[in-house]
Design an enzyme around this catalytic site. Structure first.
Site, PDB file in Angstrom:
ATOM      1  N   GLY A 240       0.751  -1.243   0.000  1.00 45.87           N
ATOM      2  CA  GLY A 240       0.000   0.000   0.000  1.00 45.87           C
ATOM      3  C   GLY A 240       0.779   1.291   0.000  1.00 45.87           C
ATOM      4  O   GLY A 240       0.195   2.353  -0.222  1.00 45.87           O
ATOM      5  N   PRO A 276       4.506  -5.488  -0.859  1.00 48.32           N
ATOM      6  CA  PRO A 276       4.613  -4.249  -1.635  1.00 48.32           C
ATOM      7  C   PRO A 276       4.414  -4.512  -3.132  1.00 48.32           C
ATOM      8  O   PRO A 276       4.892  -5.509  -3.661  1.00 48.32           O
ATOM      9  CB  PRO A 276       6.058  -3.804  -1.366  1.00 48.32           C
ATOM     10  CG  PRO A 276       6.799  -5.091  -1.136  1.00 48.32           C
ATOM     11  CD  PRO A 276       5.830  -6.005  -0.434  1.00 48.32           C
ATOM     12  N   TYR A 318      -9.573   5.994 -11.891  1.00 47.13           N
ATOM     13  CA  TYR A 318      -9.378   6.619 -10.568  1.00 47.13           C
ATOM     14  C   TYR A 318      -9.041   8.101 -10.678  1.00 47.13           C
ATOM     15  O   TYR A 318      -8.536   8.680  -9.707  1.00 47.13           O
ATOM     16  CB  TYR A 318      -8.222   5.943  -9.814  1.00 47.13           C
ATOM     17  CG  TYR A 318      -8.150   4.449  -9.909  1.00 47.13           C
ATOM     18  CD1 TYR A 318      -9.100   3.639  -9.299  1.00 47.13           C
ATOM     19  CD2 TYR A 318      -7.118   3.831 -10.612  1.00 47.13           C
ATOM     20  CE1 TYR A 318      -9.018   2.266  -9.385  1.00 47.13           C
ATOM     21  CE2 TYR A 318      -7.028   2.453 -10.703  1.00 47.13           C
ATOM     22  CZ  TYR A 318      -7.988   1.669 -10.087  1.00 47.13           C
ATOM     23  OH  TYR A 318      -7.898   0.317 -10.172  1.00 47.13           O
ATOM     24  N   CYS A 343     -13.632   5.732 -28.114  1.00 46.07           N
ATOM     25  CA  CYS A 343     -14.841   6.543 -28.300  1.00 46.07           C
ATOM     26  C   CYS A 343     -15.627   6.748 -27.013  1.00 46.07           C
ATOM     27  O   CYS A 343     -16.794   6.361 -26.918  1.00 46.07           O
ATOM     28  CB  CYS A 343     -15.706   5.915 -29.372  1.00 46.07           C
ATOM     29  SG  CYS A 343     -14.808   5.907 -30.921  1.00 46.07           S
ATOM     30  N   GLU A 344     -14.969   7.270 -26.000  1.00 40.57           N
ATOM     31  CA  GLU A 344     -15.691   7.779 -24.841  1.00 40.57           C
ATOM     32  C   GLU A 344     -14.825   8.823 -24.162  1.00 40.57           C
ATOM     33  O   GLU A 344     -13.593   8.769 -24.247  1.00 40.57           O
ATOM     34  CB  GLU A 344     -16.117   6.673 -23.876  1.00 40.57           C
ATOM     35  CG  GLU A 344     -15.055   5.765 -23.360  1.00 40.57           C
ATOM     36  CD  GLU A 344     -15.644   4.748 -22.380  1.00 40.57           C
ATOM     37  OE1 GLU A 344     -15.877   5.145 -21.230  1.00 40.57           O
ATOM     38  OE2 GLU A 344     -15.865   3.589 -22.754  1.00 40.57           O
TER      39      GLU A 344
HETATM   40  N1  LLP Z   1      -1.772  -6.744  -0.707  1.00 34.14           N
HETATM   41  C1  LLP Z   1      -3.094  -6.762  -0.947  1.00 34.14           C
HETATM   42  C2  LLP Z   1      -3.935  -7.674  -0.176  1.00 34.14           C
HETATM   43  C3  LLP Z   1      -3.656  -5.901  -1.918  1.00 34.14           C
HETATM   44  O1  LLP Z   1      -4.966  -5.912  -2.139  1.00 34.14           O
HETATM   45  C4  LLP Z   1      -2.817  -5.028  -2.649  1.00 34.14           C
HETATM   46  C5  LLP Z   1      -3.366  -4.137  -3.671  1.00 34.14           C
HETATM   47  C6  LLP Z   1      -1.431  -5.061  -2.371  1.00 34.14           C
HETATM   48  C7  LLP Z   1      -0.944  -5.919  -1.385  1.00 34.14           C
HETATM   49  C8  LLP Z   1      -0.454  -4.179  -3.093  1.00 34.14           C
HETATM   50  O2  LLP Z   1      -0.703  -2.848  -2.880  1.00 34.14           O
HETATM   51  P1  LLP Z   1       0.348  -1.761  -3.382  1.00 34.14           P
HETATM   52  O3  LLP Z   1       1.612  -1.938  -2.586  1.00 34.14           O
HETATM   53  O4  LLP Z   1       0.601  -1.991  -4.837  1.00 34.14           O
HETATM   54  O5  LLP Z   1      -0.325  -0.479  -3.131  1.00 34.14           O
HETATM   55  N2  LLP Z   1      -5.414  -0.786  -9.546  1.00 34.14           N
HETATM   56  C9  LLP Z   1      -5.223   0.190  -8.492  1.00 34.14           C
HETATM   57  C10 LLP Z   1      -4.551  -0.422  -7.283  1.00 34.14           C
HETATM   58  C11 LLP Z   1      -5.282  -1.598  -6.704  1.00 34.14           C
HETATM   59  C12 LLP Z   1      -4.573  -2.206  -5.514  1.00 34.14           C
HETATM   60  C13 LLP Z   1      -5.226  -3.450  -5.074  1.00 34.14           C
HETATM   61  N3  LLP Z   1      -4.590  -4.125  -3.994  1.00 34.14           N
HETATM   62  C14 LLP Z   1      -4.444   1.369  -9.034  1.00 34.14           C
HETATM   63  O6  LLP Z   1      -4.117   1.384 -10.218  1.00 34.14           O
HETATM   64  O7  LLP Z   1      -4.192   2.330  -8.298  1.00 34.14           O
END
Ligand code: LLP
Length: 418
Positions: A240, A276, A318, A343-344
């Site tokens: 996250g 991560p 987003y 086309c949107e």
């Molecule tokens: N662990 C779990 C349980 C998760 O659901 C996620 C991301 C991560 C780790 C990794 O998170 P990160 O370190 O990458 O923030 N498509 C969206 C992001 C969706 C994230 C979903 N879960 C975007 O493009 O911002």
């Protein structure tokens, strides 16, 4: 720090000029820097070196390309997967099954069975129902599944609503106050080795306070479970951590995050696990696109590029910001809208954006596109599936080919009644 820099006025990935890749592979194309991936992996690991026992599981969803996974395996990372497809990728990249964490709110029985048989290291259980099923599947095979219980701490990560996961009304984990009873029931099942807890409150987190609060809550729960006689050996703190999407943007660094984690977990006496994704891959990739034409607009011109929301969905989904830069800047600046051919109107990458002046035929790069870029691509408007290239010093290789519309068409059939 990343390895996408201008040299003699040309944007390079490491030692390779991006126009060389655009010429050879065509556009749009994702370009990843291996040195940047490795650097980010090492910086993250180093940031957590004050924590005694750690396990790093790269969030495959952020960039599941096989070559990217191989680089991270080389860096000693396991994987956090959310489908059997991702698990197969991690295994194909050579990651040991024992280093893989299987997360996800909708694991099917077939997925659980295949993962149990493959010896997946930890199942992060999203519900009591899933835990009961997993134990049954493992026990029926004479096996024991190792698991952690994902708990919803009811903490607002303060990020975009669509990527928040730790609030009580989100679908993830079990409710905090029910966790002790659920843990106790699941831990007693044959076929189940319930060894810890898991939490993940969201993605692109730009303030560490909510994470600190969530982790502290989890520490309290861990102590309660231990007091009730449970052995807790693993705590999975998820992923996250956010990354800067705009030049000059200040976010907590991996070192800030590491210091916070070290403080909160100081007396935990567990293996602390991390998942991560974006922090490793985000700034390790760019999306290179060519300007199809520049069209006059009511206020500002529309720079129509050959990449679209099907190639990079984040702005449409987003309202995400990606810096757009000229690969060969002239020094001129303009204010423009950057749009794709779909086309949107959601197929808009940037509105009223101050950016490098560009003309028809010029190359642009969308920065910070290595996470949740190619992996979220699709073929909407019967467009090709975007290819991916990995650069290593002065070498590069196509690591995912462009899948053309004819190949996709070939997988479709007209039924015999038509
Ligand atoms: N662990 C779990 C349980 C998760 O659901 C996620 C991301 C991560 C780790 C990794 O998170 P990160 O370190 O990458 O923030 N498509 C969206 C992001 C969706 C994230 C979903 N879960 C975007 O493009 O911002």
């Amino acid at each position: 720090m990343d390895h996408f820099q201008y040299r003699d006025g040309v944007l390079h990935a490491e030692d390779v000029p991006l126009p060389a890749i655009a010429e050879a592979v065509g556009t749009p194309v994702y370009v990843y820097s291996e040195a940047t991936l490795r650097r980010h992996a090492r910086v993250f690991r180093e940031a957590l070196s004050a924590v005694d026992r750690t396990h790093f599981a790269f969030a495959v969803k952020s960039n599941p390309n096989l070559a990217v996974l191989r680089v991270l395996r080389d860096e000693g990372f396991g994987a956090d997967v959310v489908s059997i497809g991702e698990a197969r990728r991690a295994l194909a990249a050579g990651m040991p099954a024992a280093d893989i964490v299987f997360s996800g709110v909708g694991k099917t029985d077939d997925e659980l069975a295949e993962a149990v048989e493959a010896g997946i290291g930890q199942f992060n259980l999203e519900s009591e129902e899933e835990g009961v099923e997993l134990a049954r599947i493992a026990h029926a095979r004479g096996l024991v599944a190792t698991a952690a219980l994902r708990v919803n701490p009811d903490v607002d990560a303060g990020t975009h609503d669509k990527i928040s996961t730790g609030k009580a009304d989100n679908k993830f984990g079990v409710p905090f106050h029910e966790a002790p009873a659920i843990f106790t029931r699941l831990a007693a099942l044959p076929g189940m080795n319930l060894r810890g807890l898991a939490v993940h409150i969201g993605s692109q987190i730009s303030d560490l306070a909510p994470s600190r609060a969530a982790f502290a809550k989890m520490g309290g729960l861990m102590r309660d479970l231990r007091a009730a006689g449970h052995a807790i050996t693993h705590m999975d703190l998820g992923g996250g951590l956010g990354v800067p999407y705009r030049a000059g943007e200040e976010l907590p660094t991996p070192a800030d995050y590491g210091a916070m984690v070290a403080e909160v977990t100081a007396d935990w006496d567990v293996t602390v696990m991390f998942e991560p994704g974006r922090v490793i891959t985000g700034n390790s990739g760019v999306l290179v696109s060519r300007v199809v034409r520049v069209k006059r607009g009511a206020n500002h011109p529309f720079v129509v590029v050959d990449a679209a929301m099907n190639d990079l969905a984040r702005p449409a989904m987003y309202d995400a910001w990606h810096d757009v830069v000229a690969v060969l800047p002239t020094g001129g600046k303009t204010t423009a809208n950057v749009v794709g051919p779909i086309c949107e109107s959601s197929d808009t990458f940037a509105k009223n954006r101050e950016m490098d002046a560009v003309a028809t035929g010029d190359l642009v790069a969308f920065r910070t596109a290595g996470a949740y870029g190619a992996t979220m691509a699709n073929t909407y408007n019967s467009r090709p599936l975007v290819p991916e290239v990995l650069v290593c010093c002065d070498r590069y290789a196509v690591v995912a080919s462009r899948i053309d519309p004819a190949t996709i068409l070939a997988a479709e059939q007209v039924p015999d009644w038509l």
